[in-house]
Design an enzyme around this catalytic site. Structure first.
Site, PDB file in Angstrom:
ATOM      1  N   TYR A  47     -10.127 -54.969  -0.100  1.00  0.00           N
ATOM      2  CA  TYR A  47      -9.650 -53.854   0.711  1.00  0.00           C
ATOM      3  C   TYR A  47      -8.723 -52.860   0.003  1.00  0.00           C
ATOM      4  CZ  TYR A  47      -6.545 -51.509   4.113  1.00  0.00           C
ATOM      5  OH  TYR A  47      -5.795 -50.589   4.798  1.00  0.00           O
ATOM      6  N   CYS A  80       1.947 -51.256  -3.183  1.00  0.00           N
ATOM      7  CA  CYS A  80       2.310 -49.859  -3.383  1.00  0.00           C
ATOM      8  C   CYS A  80       1.513 -49.327  -4.560  1.00  0.00           C
ATOM      9  CB  CYS A  80       3.786 -49.750  -3.702  1.00  0.00           C
ATOM     10  SG  CYS A  80       4.812 -50.513  -2.455  1.00  0.00           S
ATOM     11  N   ASN A  86       5.352 -52.491  -7.646  1.00  0.00           N
ATOM     12  CA  ASN A  86       4.299 -52.899  -6.712  1.00  0.00           C
ATOM     13  C   ASN A  86       4.280 -54.421  -6.685  1.00  0.00           C
ATOM     14  OD1 ASN A  86       0.692 -53.143  -7.000  1.00  0.00           O
ATOM     15  ND2 ASN A  86       1.921 -53.271  -5.169  1.00  0.00           N
ATOM     16  N   GLY A  87       4.394 -54.976  -5.498  1.00  0.00           N
ATOM     17  CA  GLY A  87       4.351 -56.436  -5.370  1.00  0.00           C
ATOM     18  C   GLY A  87       5.441 -56.925  -4.451  1.00  0.00           C
ATOM     19  N   GLY A  98      -0.168 -46.872  -0.280  1.00  0.00           N
ATOM     20  CA  GLY A  98       1.100 -46.859   0.444  1.00  0.00           C
ATOM     21  C   GLY A  98       1.328 -45.508   1.077  1.00  0.00           C
TER      22      GLY A  98
HETATM   23  O1  PRP Z   1      -7.865 -56.934  11.505  1.00  0.00           O
HETATM   24  P1  PRP Z   1      -6.989 -55.759  11.274  1.00  0.00           P
HETATM   25  O2  PRP Z   1      -5.534 -56.130  11.247  1.00  0.00           O
HETATM   26  O3  PRP Z   1      -7.279 -54.631  12.192  1.00  0.00           O
HETATM   27  O4  PRP Z   1      -7.214 -55.266   9.769  1.00  0.00           O
HETATM   28  C1  PRP Z   1      -8.453 -55.073   9.183  1.00  0.00           C
HETATM   29  C2  PRP Z   1      -8.896 -53.636   9.245  1.00  0.00           C
HETATM   30  O5  PRP Z   1      -7.937 -52.762   8.610  1.00  0.00           O
HETATM   31  C3  PRP Z   1      -8.559 -52.011   7.574  1.00  0.00           C
HETATM   32  O6  PRP Z   1      -8.890 -50.707   7.992  1.00  0.00           O
HETATM   33  P2  PRP Z   1      -8.057 -49.404   7.522  1.00  0.00           P
HETATM   34  O7  PRP Z   1      -8.114 -48.382   8.564  1.00  0.00           O
HETATM   35  O8  PRP Z   1      -6.690 -49.795   7.089  1.00  0.00           O
HETATM   36  O9  PRP Z   1      -8.731 -48.893   6.167  1.00  0.00           O
HETATM   37  P3  PRP Z   1     -10.175 -48.420   5.677  1.00  0.00           P
HETATM   38  O10 PRP Z   1     -10.456 -47.083   6.272  1.00  0.00           O
HETATM   39  O11 PRP Z   1      -9.980 -48.389   4.199  1.00  0.00           O
HETATM   40  O12 PRP Z   1     -11.223 -49.423   6.036  1.00  0.00           O
HETATM   41  C4  PRP Z   1      -9.783 -52.813   7.223  1.00  0.00           C
HETATM   42  O13 PRP Z   1     -10.802 -52.039   6.638  1.00  0.00           O
HETATM   43  C5  PRP Z   1     -10.203 -53.414   8.540  1.00  0.00           C
HETATM   44  O14 PRP Z   1     -10.992 -52.518   9.275  1.00  0.00           O
HETATM   45  N1  GLN Z   2       3.653 -53.196  -1.217  1.00  0.00           N
HETATM   46  C1  GLN Z   2       4.472 -53.208  -2.231  1.00  0.00           C
HETATM   47  O1  GLN Z   2       4.102 -53.301  -3.391  1.00  0.00           O
HETATM   48  C2  GLN Z   2       5.921 -53.146  -1.825  1.00  0.00           C
HETATM   49  C3  GLN Z   2       6.937 -53.131  -2.945  1.00  0.00           C
HETATM   50  C4  GLN Z   2       8.283 -53.641  -2.465  1.00  0.00           C
HETATM   51  N2  GLN Z   2       8.221 -55.054  -2.184  1.00  0.00           N
HETATM   52  C5  GLN Z   2       8.747 -52.865  -1.237  1.00  0.00           C
HETATM   53  O2  GLN Z   2       8.768 -53.400  -0.144  1.00  0.00           O
HETATM   54  O3  GLN Z   2       9.068 -51.710  -1.377  1.00  0.00           O
END
Ligand code: PRP
Ligand code: GLN
Length: 507
Positions: free
Chosen positions: A258, A2, A101-102, A28
């Site tokens: 990412y 998050c 976050n976490g 998030g």
């Molecule tokens: O194997 P998968 O489960 O499909 O996950 C991996 C994909 O998800 C993300 O894209 P996303 O659209 O979330 O974000 P981005 O536009 O920042 O690349 C990431 O960049 C990959 O393309």
């Molecule tokens: N991705 C996160 O940091 C999530 C925070 C928290 N564990 C929730 O589920 O709200």
């Protein structure tokens, strides 16, 4: 992962918190919330949705005060229900709000302890509500009377760090007392501090990523150290202390791959620069593994893979082109809840330009392959657009273990590379060749940018869980809970499963 933010200012902070959350929206997309503090009163508004949809003018007007915290949520524990949107609030002691976050690895055990020993009621399945209650309990214990000084707060965080396991970066506000921020002793999730010098004195902003500080006109001061707590009192005086017995820095490599924005700097490493380096290392591997393949063009899968793809093309001296155009109004698909939503979104999100593919051998570069949802669709789309061969390269190694520290990859069977060789994954995504980054190269790509970073949280790639409490039993139980959601609360969990959990977390 998050996004969290906390601010202490000389001005009303509602707009500032809203704008900072917009800068952290990529962390998030499910829910957002803001809690502000005005003398000893809190005002709070939170709901499911994007930041821009959650807050209307009427909500903003009620968020009064010159300090506050904000959160944008991507759920990892509990559910995506509105009750679990953050910040959370407890009324005793003093009144505390918290944004986290976490993910806590022992939250179920703590929840039981809270109820049985501390007589605290926790109303959701959110680990963050548990974290807040542990903090509240420890602050209660560390205080006598109505005075709460920094020493007592740091003592409370020290005990919290002994009780709580997992990944956590948190901001909390104690009504009328001040703003507290702390980072887990392993430094898994990021957190940084910024300052704005004004005529009335300094203002402080604490956020998950440096992009939120810079975007709000604050100067980056430093990352918050693992195990460190920062407290800004009612007079806007900053106090800090190390609150962990054995702190060590192990930033999450997936932030660099990412999660984080490329224009952020995390623990002294520019995310953008580390992604360029990932591209360089990946190019070397492609040169080694595919010496005889004539590649016509390198293309990123937008957005996150772009820096790696640019540098990879440069290193291989192959033309770089953008063959997929991203619909900027669709959110990030990886952090969407539910596989159906993710699948549908890939084609809505990305569209191919046929002329860039026609009769070409294309090398598609993505930052990572997790469930394989994106890569499966993309390879097909490249072929439909006329590519003669499709080579797929991932700037991260195969994701084969669940992440339990704040990224929603909880079960092995959801991961396309789990139990499959690279050749088998290649067949699954119907590519002609598939090349993954090596784990050592990924870590080196980050260490090249900040050599002080020598240890990482890379469990989803190497299965090493730095908190030391994640056993095979623990992962099995997590999967059981995921597949049997009705039994996932401690009250409903079969006795045998619960014992398994307690044993796993204690061991
Ligand atoms: O194997 P998968 O489960 O499909 O996950 C991996 C994909 O998800 C993300 O894209 P996303 O659209 O979330 O974000 P981005 O536009 O920042 O690349 C990431 O960049 C990959 O393309
Ligand atoms: N991705 C996160 O940091 C999530 C925070 C928290 N564990 C929730 O589920 O709200």
């Amino acid at each position: 992962m998050c996004g969290i933010v906390g601010v202490v200012s000389h001005q009303p902070v509602n707009q500032l918190l809203y704008d900072a959350l917009l800068l952290l929206q990529h962390r998030g997309q499910d829910a957002a919330g803001i809690a502000t503090n005005h003398s000893s009163m809190f005002s709070m508004h939170k709901a499911n949705g994007l930041v821009r949809d959650v807050f209307r003018t009427r909500n903003m007007r009620t968020l009064q005060g010159d300090s506050g915290i904000g959160h944008c949520r991507y759920p990892t524990a509990g559910s995506s229900s509105e009750e679990e949107a953050q910040p959370f609030y407890v009324n005793a002691p003093f009144g505390i709000t918290l944004a986290h976050n976490g993910n806590l690895t022992n939250w179920e055990q703590l929840k039981q302890e809270m109820f049985k020993n501390d007589r605290r009621h926790i109303n959701t399945d959110s680990d963050s509500e548990v974290l807040l209650n542990v903090l509240a309990h420890e602050i209660q214990h560390a205080t006598t009377g109505l005075m709460l000084d920094p020493e007592a707060i740091f003592k409370a965080v020290t005990v919290l760090n002994r009780r709580v396991k997992g990944g956590y970066a948190a901001v909390a506000q104690i009504a009328g007392v001040g703003l507290l921020a702390f980072r887990d002793p392993h430094g898994i999730r990021p957190l940084c501090l910024g300052i704005n010098e004004t005529e009335q004195g300094p203002e402080y902003l604490i956020a998950s990523e440096s992009v939120a500080l810079e975007g709000m006109g604050f100067r980056f001061v430093r990352d918050i150290a693992p195990g460190e707590a920062i407290f800004i009192d009612a007079d806007k005086k900053l106090h800090s202390a190390q609150c962990a017995d054995n702190a060590s820095l192990n930033p999450c490599v997936f932030e660099f791959v990412y999660l984080a924005r490329p224009d952020s700097v995390i623990d002294g490493a520019s995310v953008y620069a580390t992604r360029l380096k990932m591209g360089e290392y990946l190019a070397e591997k492609i040169r080694r593994e595919l010496p005889d393949v004539q590649i016509d063009v390198v293309m990123p899968i937008p957005d996150s893979s772009r820096p790696a793809a640019i540098q990879l093309a440069l290193a291989l001296n192959i033309e770089y082109r953008e063959g997929f155009i991203k619909n900027r109004y669709i959110g990030r698909t990886f952090i969407m809840p539910g596989q159906a939503a993710r699948k549908k979104s890939v084609r809505q999100k990305l569209n191919a330009i046929p002329s860039e593919f026609k009769d070409k051998v294309v090398l598609l570069v993505d930052d990572s392959i997790v469930r394989g949802t994106t890569s499966r669709e993309i390879v097909q789309m490249a072929r439909e657009a006329g590519a003669t061969k499709v080579i797929f390269a991932s700037a991260a190694p195969p994701v084969i273990y669940p992440n339990v520290y704040g990224i929603d990859m909880p079960t092995r069977d959801e991961l396309i590379a789990y139990g499959r060789s690279t050749e088998e994954v290649c067949r699954e995504i119907t590519a002609d060749y598939l090349v993954y980054q090596d784990i050592d190269d990924l870590k080196q790509a980050i260490a090249d940018i900040n050599p002080a970073l020598t240890s990482f949280e890379a469990s989803c790639f190497d299965g090493v869980y730095v908190t030391g409490d994640v056993s095979k039993d623990y992962l099995d139980r997590l999967e059981y809970a995921r597949h049997n959601p009705k039994a996932s609360t401690p009250e409903d969990t079969p006795r045998s499963q619960l014992n398994l959990n307690l044993a796993a977390t204690e061991g």
